[in-house]
Write an enzyme that holds these catalytic residues in place. Structure first.
Site, PDB file in Angstrom:
ATOM      1  N   ARG A   1       0.827  -1.217   0.000  1.00  0.00           N
ATOM      2  CA  ARG A   1       0.000   0.000   0.000  1.00  0.00           C
ATOM      3  C   ARG A   1       0.854   1.257   0.000  1.00  0.00           C
ATOM      4  O   ARG A   1       0.346   2.352  -0.175  1.00  0.00           O
ATOM      5  CB  ARG A   1      -0.959   0.013   1.196  1.00  0.00           C
ATOM      6  CG  ARG A   1      -1.743  -1.272   1.335  1.00  0.00           C
ATOM      7  CD  ARG A   1      -3.230  -1.085   1.071  1.00  0.00           C
ATOM      8  NE  ARG A   1      -3.864  -2.368   0.843  1.00  0.00           N
ATOM      9  CZ  ARG A   1      -4.616  -2.660  -0.199  1.00  0.00           C
ATOM     10  NH1 ARG A   1      -4.866  -1.767  -1.141  1.00  0.00           N
ATOM     11  NH2 ARG A   1      -5.164  -3.845  -0.334  1.00  0.00           N
TER      12      ARG A   1
ATOM     13  N   HIS B   1       5.035  -9.748  -6.780  1.00  0.00           N
ATOM     14  CA  HIS B   1       3.899  -8.863  -7.076  1.00  0.00           C
ATOM     15  C   HIS B   1       4.290  -7.409  -6.790  1.00  0.00           C
ATOM     16  O   HIS B   1       4.769  -7.097  -5.703  1.00  0.00           O
ATOM     17  CB  HIS B   1       2.715  -9.275  -6.190  1.00  0.00           C
ATOM     18  CG  HIS B   1       1.377  -8.836  -6.708  1.00  0.00           C
ATOM     19  ND1 HIS B   1       1.088  -7.522  -7.004  1.00  0.00           N
ATOM     20  CD2 HIS B   1       0.245  -9.532  -6.982  1.00  0.00           C
ATOM     21  CE1 HIS B   1      -0.168  -7.447  -7.436  1.00  0.00           C
ATOM     22  NE2 HIS B   1      -0.704  -8.650  -7.437  1.00  0.00           N
TER      23      HIS B   1
ATOM     24  N   TYR C   1       0.279  -2.418  -5.059  1.00  0.00           N
ATOM     25  CA  TYR C   1      -1.032  -2.004  -5.593  1.00  0.00           C
ATOM     26  C   TYR C   1      -1.064  -0.522  -5.936  1.00  0.00           C
ATOM     27  O   TYR C   1      -1.793  -0.084  -6.814  1.00  0.00           O
ATOM     28  CB  TYR C   1      -2.136  -2.242  -4.554  1.00  0.00           C
ATOM     29  CG  TYR C   1      -2.433  -3.683  -4.258  1.00  0.00           C
ATOM     30  CD1 TYR C   1      -2.417  -4.648  -5.258  1.00  0.00           C
ATOM     31  CD2 TYR C   1      -2.767  -4.075  -2.960  1.00  0.00           C
ATOM     32  CE1 TYR C   1      -2.696  -5.962  -4.975  1.00  0.00           C
ATOM     33  CE2 TYR C   1      -3.050  -5.393  -2.668  1.00  0.00           C
ATOM     34  CZ  TYR C   1      -3.014  -6.339  -3.675  1.00  0.00           C
ATOM     35  OH  TYR C   1      -3.297  -7.633  -3.378  1.00  0.00           O
TER      36      TYR C   1
ATOM     37  N   HIS D   1      -0.388  -5.096 -11.482  1.00  0.00           N
ATOM     38  CA  HIS D   1      -1.666  -4.636 -12.032  1.00  0.00           C
ATOM     39  C   HIS D   1      -1.345  -3.528 -13.034  1.00  0.00           C
ATOM     40  O   HIS D   1      -0.677  -2.547 -12.656  1.00  0.00           O
ATOM     41  CB  HIS D   1      -2.558  -4.098 -10.921  1.00  0.00           C
ATOM     42  CG  HIS D   1      -2.966  -5.135  -9.918  1.00  0.00           C
ATOM     43  ND1 HIS D   1      -3.760  -4.842  -8.843  1.00  0.00           N
ATOM     44  CD2 HIS D   1      -2.708  -6.459  -9.844  1.00  0.00           C
ATOM     45  CE1 HIS D   1      -3.975  -5.948  -8.133  1.00  0.00           C
ATOM     46  NE2 HIS D   1      -3.332  -6.945  -8.727  1.00  0.00           N
TER      47      HIS D   1
ATOM     48  N   GLU E   1      -1.180  -8.577 -15.081  1.00  0.00           N
ATOM     49  CA  GLU E   1      -2.256  -9.381 -14.495  1.00  0.00           C
ATOM     50  C   GLU E   1      -3.586  -9.063 -15.178  1.00  0.00           C
ATOM     51  O   GLU E   1      -3.904  -7.906 -15.438  1.00  0.00           O
ATOM     52  CB  GLU E   1      -2.350  -9.106 -12.988  1.00  0.00           C
ATOM     53  CG  GLU E   1      -3.415  -9.963 -12.308  1.00  0.00           C
ATOM     54  CD  GLU E   1      -3.299 -10.013 -10.794  1.00  0.00           C
ATOM     55  OE1 GLU E   1      -2.285  -9.537 -10.245  1.00  0.00           O
ATOM     56  OE2 GLU E   1      -4.231 -10.538 -10.172  1.00  0.00           O
TER      57      GLU E   1
ATOM     58  N   ASP F   1      -5.641 -14.345 -13.511  1.00  0.00           N
ATOM     59  CA  ASP F   1      -6.254 -14.461 -12.186  1.00  0.00           C
ATOM     60  C   ASP F   1      -7.681 -14.977 -12.375  1.00  0.00           C
ATOM     61  O   ASP F   1      -8.500 -14.336 -13.046  1.00  0.00           O
ATOM     62  CB  ASP F   1      -6.237 -13.081 -11.500  1.00  0.00           C
ATOM     63  CG  ASP F   1      -6.771 -13.124 -10.073  1.00  0.00           C
ATOM     64  OD1 ASP F   1      -7.869 -13.673  -9.870  1.00  0.00           O
ATOM     65  OD2 ASP F   1      -6.095 -12.594  -9.169  1.00  0.00           O
TER      66      ASP F   1
ATOM     67  N   HIS G   1     -10.452 -12.640 -11.121  1.00  0.00           N
ATOM     68  CA  HIS G   1     -10.555 -11.426 -11.935  1.00  0.00           C
ATOM     69  C   HIS G   1     -11.218 -11.706 -13.285  1.00  0.00           C
ATOM     70  O   HIS G   1     -12.089 -10.943 -13.699  1.00  0.00           O
ATOM     71  CB  HIS G   1      -9.172 -10.826 -12.191  1.00  0.00           C
ATOM     72  CG  HIS G   1      -8.466 -10.352 -10.968  1.00  0.00           C
ATOM     73  ND1 HIS G   1      -7.210  -9.784 -11.004  1.00  0.00           N
ATOM     74  CD2 HIS G   1      -8.825 -10.360  -9.656  1.00  0.00           C
ATOM     75  CE1 HIS G   1      -6.832  -9.459  -9.776  1.00  0.00           C
ATOM     76  NE2 HIS G   1      -7.786  -9.804  -8.941  1.00  0.00           N
TER      77      HIS G   1
ATOM     78  N   HIS H   1      -3.123 -16.951 -10.948  1.00  0.00           N
ATOM     79  CA  HIS H   1      -3.566 -16.654  -9.584  1.00  0.00           C
ATOM     80  C   HIS H   1      -4.858 -17.442  -9.391  1.00  0.00           C
ATOM     81  O   HIS H   1      -5.816 -17.233 -10.144  1.00  0.00           O
ATOM     82  CB  HIS H   1      -3.866 -15.166  -9.402  1.00  0.00           C
ATOM     83  CG  HIS H   1      -2.648 -14.318  -9.249  1.00  0.00           C
ATOM     84  ND1 HIS H   1      -2.709 -12.941  -9.209  1.00  0.00           N
ATOM     85  CD2 HIS H   1      -1.341 -14.646  -9.084  1.00  0.00           C
ATOM     86  CE1 HIS H   1      -1.482 -12.463  -9.043  1.00  0.00           C
ATOM     87  NE2 HIS H   1      -0.638 -13.473  -8.978  1.00  0.00           N
TER      88      HIS H   1
ATOM     89  N   ASP I   1     -13.937  -7.901  -8.108  1.00  0.00           N
ATOM     90  CA  ASP I   1     -12.633  -8.279  -7.539  1.00  0.00           C
ATOM     91  C   ASP I   1     -12.649  -8.422  -6.021  1.00  0.00           C
ATOM     92  O   ASP I   1     -12.024  -7.633  -5.313  1.00  0.00           O
ATOM     93  CB  ASP I   1     -11.530  -7.306  -7.982  1.00  0.00           C
ATOM     94  CG  ASP I   1     -10.138  -7.771  -7.528  1.00  0.00           C
ATOM     95  OD1 ASP I   1     -10.022  -8.873  -6.963  1.00  0.00           O
ATOM     96  OD2 ASP I   1      -9.173  -7.013  -7.754  1.00  0.00           O
TER      97      ASP I   1
ATOM     98  N   HIS J   1     -11.773 -11.663  -3.581  1.00  0.00           N
ATOM     99  CA  HIS J   1     -11.344 -13.060  -3.593  1.00  0.00           C
ATOM    100  C   HIS J   1     -12.075 -13.864  -2.520  1.00  0.00           C
ATOM    101  O   HIS J   1     -12.348 -13.355  -1.437  1.00  0.00           O
ATOM    102  CB  HIS J   1      -9.850 -13.164  -3.333  1.00  0.00           C
ATOM    103  CG  HIS J   1      -9.004 -12.435  -4.338  1.00  0.00           C
ATOM    104  ND1 HIS J   1      -7.638 -12.425  -4.279  1.00  0.00           N
ATOM    105  CD2 HIS J   1      -9.340 -11.714  -5.434  1.00  0.00           C
ATOM    106  CE1 HIS J   1      -7.158 -11.715  -5.295  1.00  0.00           C
ATOM    107  NE2 HIS J   1      -8.175 -11.265  -5.995  1.00  0.00           N
TER     108      HIS J   1
ATOM    109  N   GLU K   1      -4.266 -16.494  -3.664  1.00  0.00           N
ATOM    110  CA  GLU K   1      -4.382 -15.180  -3.003  1.00  0.00           C
ATOM    111  C   GLU K   1      -5.724 -15.131  -2.283  1.00  0.00           C
ATOM    112  O   GLU K   1      -6.430 -14.128  -2.314  1.00  0.00           O
ATOM    113  CB  GLU K   1      -4.337 -14.056  -4.030  1.00  0.00           C
ATOM    114  CG  GLU K   1      -3.094 -13.978  -4.879  1.00  0.00           C
ATOM    115  CD  GLU K   1      -3.227 -12.933  -5.981  1.00  0.00           C
ATOM    116  OE1 GLU K   1      -4.219 -12.975  -6.755  1.00  0.00           O
ATOM    117  OE2 GLU K   1      -2.354 -12.065  -6.059  1.00  0.00           O
TER     118      GLU K   1
HETATM  119 ZN    ZN Z   1      -7.903  -9.439  -7.072  1.00  0.00          ZN
HETATM  120 FE    FE Z   2      -4.367 -11.606  -8.458  1.00  0.00          FE
HETATM  121 FE    FE Z   3      -2.925  -8.923  -8.071  1.00  0.00          FE
END
Ligand code: ZN
Ligand code: FE
Ligand code: FE
Length: 276
Positions: free
Chosen positions: A38, A68, A71, A108, A143, A176, A179, A211, A224, A226, A256
């Site tokens: 973050r 990864h 974000y 992303h 992704e 993913d 997603h 993913h 989105d 999970h 994830e």
């Molecule tokens: Zn996600």
């Molecule tokens: Fe993902």
């Molecule tokens: Fe991701």
């Protein structure tokens, strides 16, 4: 052939600790954030820890790791200063990945925040072209996204445009499951049809990692969120098809899902049991 399955792990104790944690839960690949997910702070590099991790990954015959990006790294934000800062983060992440050569770096693609997807895509391509050095020992993965808000990557076509814009084979795709189902690709009822569409638009040779997440939301919801495997709208049969699919089963599969380590160990064991 062995399935490569793992989950997202905390990088706080270093790279070797992640290999050991992965082993303890039955994983033979894993994912981790290259920096605070973050924020933007990255830990000081420890070359000795990286070298020990590289040796342990080889000794334990792990599959490729799927790091990864943060974000908050938005390569196509409208503010030029923030965009340049994000491009620097990408560059620094790729440089750091050289300490773990041969693995993947997934991120992303970004949110165009009202600029429109064409401008967003060209900004993402610019950042990638500046960050990627020839012969870098890392493959960058875009992704597939749920298409929430102004997210880029909710369609295979958008990812194709980024791949074309960068124009080299150092970039691939991480699919993913949550997603793409949220984005409107029906892998529950027609996994083969979705993969045929992926092959037509992007090319299955560009698909490098998965993913594996169930989804809290219905088909094409663009949300989105999970869910644990089997507890959401995808259902366990979808994951049975994925782990047994000839075009998918050799890829690193990263969970994830909202789990702690003991629950991840159970999900990894479950996926291994689903293999026929
Ligand atoms: Zn996600
Ligand atoms: Fe993902
Ligand atoms: Fe991701």
């Amino acid at each position: 052939m062995m399935l490569y399955i793992g989950c997202h792990l905390s990088a706080s104790a270093g790279n070797l600790a992640m290999v050991e944690t992965a082993k303890s839960i039955g994983a033979n690949t894993f994912a981790f954030f290259t920096r605070n997910p973050r924020g933007s702070k990255a830990k000081e590099e420890d070359p000795a820890d990286c070298a020990r991790a590289v040796q342990a990954l080889a000794d334990e015959q792990f599959g490729k790791l799927v790091a990864h990006g943060a974000y908050t790294m938005n390569l196509c934000t409208a503010d030029a200063g923030a965009r340049a800062f994000a491009a620097e983060l990408l560059k620094d992440d790729l440089r750091r990945m050289a300490a773990l050569p041969g693995n993947y770096y997934n991120f992303h693609p970004g949110c165009h925040v009202g600029q429109g997807s064409d401008i967003g895509i060209s900004q993402i391509c610019d950042a990638l072209k500046k960050a990627l050095e020839p012969n870098y020992p890392v493959t960058v993965l875009l992704e597939t996204m749920a298409g929430k808000g102004s997210e880029i990557g909710g369609t295979f076509e958008e990812l194709r445009h980024i791949l074309d814009g960068v124009g080299n084979d150092q970039v691939g795709v991480c699919l993913d499951s949550c997603h793409i189902y949220d984005a409107g690709y029906d892998i529950v009822n027609d996994l083969d049809g979705v993969l045929a569409e992926f092959d037509r638009v992007i090319g299955l040779d560009r698909l490098k990692a998965l993913h594996l997440n169930d989804s809290k939301n219905p088909f094409s919801s663009h949300k989105d969120r999970h869910e644990c495997l089997g507890a959401g709208s995808l259902g366990i049969e979808t994951f049975r098809k994925i782990v047994n699919h000839p075009r998918l089963k050799a890829l690193p599969m990263i969970l994830e899902t909202p789990n702690d380590l003991p629950a991840y160990a159970k999900e990894i064991a479950l996926l291994r049991q689903l293999e026929e």
